[in-house]
Scaffold this motif. Structure first.
Motif, PDB file in Angstrom:
ATOM      1  N   ILE A  74      40.411 -37.648  48.778  1.00 52.84           N
ATOM      2  CA  ILE A  74      39.910 -36.280  48.971  1.00 52.84           C
ATOM      3  C   ILE A  74      39.248 -35.766  47.696  1.00 52.84           C
ATOM      4  O   ILE A  74      38.138 -35.234  47.722  1.00 52.84           O
ATOM      5  N   PHE A  75      39.922 -35.946  46.551  1.00 54.15           N
ATOM      6  CA  PHE A  75      39.380 -35.436  45.287  1.00 54.15           C
ATOM      7  C   PHE A  75      38.083 -36.153  44.918  1.00 54.15           C
ATOM      8  O   PHE A  75      37.148 -35.533  44.400  1.00 54.15           O
ATOM      9  N   ALA A  76      38.038 -37.462  45.193  1.00 51.90           N
ATOM     10  CA  ALA A  76      36.807 -38.215  44.898  1.00 51.90           C
ATOM     11  C   ALA A  76      35.654 -37.715  45.763  1.00 51.90           C
ATOM     12  O   ALA A  76      34.521 -37.555  45.290  1.00 51.90           O
ATOM     13  N   ARG A  77      35.950 -37.457  47.047  1.00 58.72           N
ATOM     14  CA  ARG A  77      34.906 -36.948  47.948  1.00 58.72           C
ATOM     15  C   ARG A  77      34.425 -35.574  47.506  1.00 58.72           C
ATOM     16  O   ARG A  77      33.221 -35.266  47.554  1.00 58.72           O
ATOM     17  N   LEU A  78      35.336 -34.727  47.071  1.00 58.81           N
ATOM     18  CA  LEU A  78      34.956 -33.396  46.598  1.00 58.81           C
ATOM     19  C   LEU A  78      34.120 -33.482  45.318  1.00 58.81           C
ATOM     20  O   LEU A  78      33.144 -32.744  45.149  1.00 58.81           O
ATOM     21  N   ASP A  79      34.519 -34.389  44.410  1.00 55.17           N
ATOM     22  CA  ASP A  79      33.729 -34.584  43.191  1.00 55.17           C
ATOM     23  C   ASP A  79      32.312 -35.031  43.537  1.00 55.17           C
ATOM     24  O   ASP A  79      31.326 -34.541  42.973  1.00 55.17           O
ATOM     25  N   ASN A  80      32.219 -35.984  44.468  1.00 55.82           N
ATOM     26  CA  ASN A  80      30.905 -36.483  44.879  1.00 55.82           C
ATOM     27  C   ASN A  80      30.082 -35.373  45.535  1.00 55.82           C
ATOM     28  O   ASN A  80      28.861 -35.284  45.347  1.00 55.82           O
ATOM     29  N   PHE A  81      30.758 -34.514  46.313  1.00 55.41           N
ATOM     30  CA  PHE A  81      30.054 -33.406  46.957  1.00 55.41           C
ATOM     31  C   PHE A  81      29.466 -32.466  45.908  1.00 55.41           C
ATOM     32  O   PHE A  81      28.316 -32.037  46.014  1.00 55.41           O
ATOM     33  N   GLU A  82      30.276 -32.160  44.881  1.00 54.20           N
ATOM     34  CA  GLU A  82      29.784 -31.278  43.822  1.00 54.20           C
ATOM     35  C   GLU A  82      28.586 -31.888  43.105  1.00 54.20           C
ATOM     36  O   GLU A  82      27.616 -31.197  42.775  1.00 54.20           O
ATOM     37  N   MET A  83      28.640 -33.207  42.848  1.00 56.02           N
ATOM     38  CA  MET A  83      27.515 -33.883  42.200  1.00 56.02           C
ATOM     39  C   MET A  83      26.272 -33.858  43.080  1.00 56.02           C
ATOM     40  O   MET A  83      25.154 -33.672  42.598  1.00 56.02           O
ATOM     41  N   THR A  84      26.487 -34.043  44.387  1.00 51.72           N
ATOM     42  CA  THR A  84      25.356 -34.044  45.313  1.00 51.72           C
ATOM     43  C   THR A  84      24.712 -32.669  45.386  1.00 51.72           C
ATOM     44  O   THR A  84      23.476 -32.543  45.394  1.00 51.72           O
ATOM     45  N   VAL A  85      25.541 -31.621  45.430  1.00 51.99           N
ATOM     46  CA  VAL A  85      25.013 -30.257  45.448  1.00 51.99           C
ATOM     47  C   VAL A  85      24.213 -29.983  44.178  1.00 51.99           C
ATOM     48  O   VAL A  85      23.116 -29.404  44.218  1.00 51.99           O
ATOM     49  N   ALA A  86      24.761 -30.407  43.017  1.00 51.18           N
ATOM     50  CA  ALA A  86      24.041 -30.229  41.752  1.00 51.18           C
ATOM     51  C   ALA A  86      22.710 -30.968  41.783  1.00 51.18           C
ATOM     52  O   ALA A  86      21.685 -30.451  41.322  1.00 51.18           O
ATOM     53  N   ASP A  87      22.721 -32.173  42.359  1.00 49.92           N
ATOM     54  CA  ASP A  87      21.487 -32.962  42.454  1.00 49.92           C
ATOM     55  C   ASP A  87      20.460 -32.262  43.340  1.00 49.92           C
ATOM     56  O   ASP A  87      19.261 -32.251  43.033  1.00 49.92           O
ATOM     57  N   LEU A  88      20.934 -31.661  44.434  1.00 46.20           N
ATOM     58  CA  LEU A  88      20.026 -30.925  45.322  1.00 46.20           C
ATOM     59  C   LEU A  88      19.423 -29.714  44.613  1.00 46.20           C
ATOM     60  O   LEU A  88      18.315 -29.280  44.930  1.00 46.20           O
ATOM     61  N   LYS A  89      20.168 -29.200  43.622  1.00 45.09           N
ATOM     62  CA  LYS A  89      19.656 -28.078  42.829  1.00 45.09           C
ATOM     63  C   LYS A  89      18.751 -28.552  41.696  1.00 45.09           C
ATOM     64  O   LYS A  89      18.228 -27.742  40.937  1.00 45.09           O
ATOM     65  N   GLY A  90      18.597 -29.892  41.577  1.00 46.33           N
ATOM     66  CA  GLY A  90      17.746 -30.436  40.521  1.00 46.33           C
ATOM     67  C   GLY A  90      18.455 -30.661  39.209  1.00 46.33           C
ATOM     68  O   GLY A  90      17.830 -30.850  38.173  1.00 46.33           O
ATOM     69  N   VAL A  91      19.796 -30.667  39.239  1.00 44.25           N
ATOM     70  CA  VAL A  91      20.580 -30.864  38.017  1.00 44.25           C
ATOM     71  C   VAL A  91      21.510 -32.048  38.214  1.00 44.25           C
ATOM     72  O   VAL A  91      22.148 -32.176  39.262  1.00 44.25           O
ATOM     73  N   LYS A  92      21.574 -32.939  37.215  1.00 43.50           N
ATOM     74  CA  LYS A  92      22.529 -34.035  37.247  1.00 43.50           C
ATOM     75  C   LYS A  92      23.765 -33.595  36.473  1.00 43.50           C
ATOM     76  O   LYS A  92      23.727 -33.402  35.256  1.00 43.50           O
ATOM     77  N   GLU A  93      24.868 -33.401  37.179  1.00 46.47           N
ATOM     78  CA  GLU A  93      26.106 -33.038  36.500  1.00 46.47           C
ATOM     79  C   GLU A  93      27.283 -33.638  37.246  1.00 46.47           C
ATOM     80  O   GLU A  93      27.204 -33.945  38.435  1.00 46.47           O
ATOM     81  N   GLY A  94      28.368 -33.810  36.518  1.00 46.36           N
ATOM     82  CA  GLY A  94      29.556 -34.428  37.102  1.00 46.36           C
ATOM     83  C   GLY A  94      30.189 -35.349  36.085  1.00 46.36           C
ATOM     84  O   GLY A  94      29.898 -35.296  34.888  1.00 46.36           O
ATOM     85  N   LYS A  95      31.071 -36.234  36.562  1.00 48.53           N
ATOM     86  CA  LYS A  95      31.810 -37.120  35.668  1.00 48.53           C
ATOM     87  C   LYS A  95      31.499 -38.568  35.989  1.00 48.53           C
ATOM     88  O   LYS A  95      31.424 -38.961  37.160  1.00 48.53           O
ATOM     89  N   LEU A  96      31.318 -39.369  34.944  1.00 44.47           N
ATOM     90  CA  LEU A  96      31.119 -40.811  35.076  1.00 44.47           C
ATOM     91  C   LEU A  96      32.322 -41.514  34.474  1.00 44.47           C
ATOM     92  O   LEU A  96      32.638 -41.325  33.297  1.00 44.47           O
ATOM     93  N   CYS A  97      33.007 -42.311  35.292  1.00 47.35           N
ATOM     94  CA  CYS A  97      34.153 -43.103  34.815  1.00 47.35           C
ATOM     95  C   CYS A  97      33.683 -44.535  34.600  1.00 47.35           C
ATOM     96  O   CYS A  97      33.304 -45.225  35.557  1.00 47.35           O
ATOM     97  N   LEU A  98      33.725 -44.979  33.356  1.00 44.29           N
ATOM     98  CA  LEU A  98      33.157 -46.270  32.970  1.00 44.29           C
ATOM     99  C   LEU A  98      34.194 -47.057  32.174  1.00 44.29           C
ATOM    100  O   LEU A  98      34.807 -46.519  31.248  1.00 44.29           O
ATOM    101  N   THR A  99      34.402 -48.321  32.540  1.00 44.95           N
ATOM    102  CA  THR A  99      35.274 -49.191  31.754  1.00 44.95           C
ATOM    103  C   THR A  99      34.464 -50.379  31.251  1.00 44.95           C
ATOM    104  O   THR A  99      33.711 -50.988  32.000  1.00 44.95           O
ATOM    105  N   VAL A 100      34.650 -50.689  29.965  1.00 47.69           N
ATOM    106  CA  VAL A 100      33.833 -51.676  29.271  1.00 47.69           C
ATOM    107  C   VAL A 100      34.747 -52.674  28.575  1.00 47.69           C
ATOM    108  O   VAL A 100      35.769 -52.289  27.994  1.00 47.69           O
ATOM    109  N   VAL A 101      34.392 -53.957  28.632  1.00 45.13           N
ATOM    110  CA  VAL A 101      35.153 -54.962  27.890  1.00 45.13           C
ATOM    111  C   VAL A 101      34.922 -54.734  26.392  1.00 45.13           C
ATOM    112  O   VAL A 101      33.904 -54.165  25.981  1.00 45.13           O
TER     113      VAL A 101
END
Length: 310
Positions: A74-101
């Motif tokens: 549920i929380f992941a879907r809500l986060d994605n929804f917020e990012m999508t809404v921001a994208d529709l507004k022309g803004v890239k915002e949200g959180k990127l979870c990245l793991t690197v060796v």
């Protein structure tokens, strides 16, 4: 469950993660009786216990485990929804979870820095760890994207080779072979090697090339980090095989790359994610950026730049 509130689910997830009502109250900046009340109401809504306490330890029940998984979705879907809404507004915002060796720490932060300049409203969660821990994080679906040199074969992944990863033989600057050309593997055999821990991709590659040529490799030291290996080489403890990306400008007064036959070994860096995973707007943007911009971050370019400044 339609009567459960998002606040109750947030409280539940926090208690489950921290395994403590007290710590959950502190993190959420609410009083402990409020936490207990929210969990009690949620338990009544579900109709089954969500936690059980044995001694001082708090454990999830089977129903609690299922609800926790649902919360994450549920929380992941809500986060994605917020990012999508921001994208529709022309803004890239949200959180990127990245793991690197671990070796990726030599170039990924630079790529992230330029990415964040383009997209200042993106928050980054960056984990740096070894292949074994990345494997577990993949199984647990902990992150959006993973960057590593050898994607596991036992996990269904989307994978993109985006950057060269040449492996080179590194020696102290004053090594007896430092000025020789076209050195054979047989000439390396008398010298001790310092290698990464068993399970490291670099270790597997160097072991394979010696095995294929029916040669033994003298392993004097096993170390868990490239920085420790470089220090050990500087201390005269042996040779090693390292990614060229690890050789920063601070190395060149004390280290050199030997001219060895069949080297550098041309490996690649991969960016991966779980097959079937729907990437968020931010994760897809970073993936596209990584593939497009990596041409400016080849090991040779970084080596030449560092060597010039060194």
């Amino acid at each position: 469950m339609i009567h459960a509130t998002l606040h109750q689910l947030e409280v539940f997830e926090t208690v489950a993660r921290l395994q403590s009502f007290t710590k959950a109250a502190e993190e959420l900046s609410i009083k402990q009786p409020t936490v207990s009340s929210q969990i009690k109401q949620l338990t009544q809504t579900v109709g089954l216990p969500l936690f059980e306490q044995i001694g001082k330890q708090l454990y999830l029940t089977n129903a609690g485990e299922e609800l926790l998984n649902t919360c994450h979705e549920i929380f992941a879907r809500l986060d994605n929804f917020e990012m999508t809404v921001a994208d529709l507004k022309g803004v890239k915002e949200g959180k990127l979870c990245l793991t690197v060796v671990t070796t990726g720490k030599y170039f990924v932060p630079r790529l992230l820095g330029s990415f964040c300049q383009l997209y200042p409203h993106v928050d980054i969660s960056l984990q740096v760890t070894n292949h074994q821990q990345i494997h577990q994080r993949m199984l647990d679906n902990k992150d959006d994207l993973y960057i590593l040199s050898k994607p596991p074969e036992d996990i269904d992944l989307e994978r993109y080779a985006f950057l060269d990863n040449p492996l080179v033989v590194v020696a102290p600057k004053n090594h007896i072979l430092s000025n020789q050309k076209n050195i054979s593997l047989e000439e390396l055999q008398p010298f001790p090697f310092i290698l990464r821990e068993i399970g490291s991709n670099t270790r597997k590659v160097i072991q394979k090339i010696f095995d294929d040529n029916k040669l033994d490799i003298q392993v004097r030291l096993e170390l868990g980090s490239n920085e420790a290996i470089k220090q050990a080489i500087m201390g005269g403890l042996g040779l090693s095989v390292l990614s060229k990306h690890t050789l920063t400008s601070s190395c060149y007064e004390e280290l050199c790359i030997l001219d060895v036959k069949n080297f550098p070994i041309q490996e690649s860096w991969y960016v991966t994610y779980l097959s079937g995973k729907k990437l968020s707007v931010v994760a897809k943007t970073f993936l596209d950026y990584l593939i497009a911009e990596s041409i400016n971050y080849t090991a040779e370019k970084q080596f030449n730049l560092a060597h010039t400044h060194g």
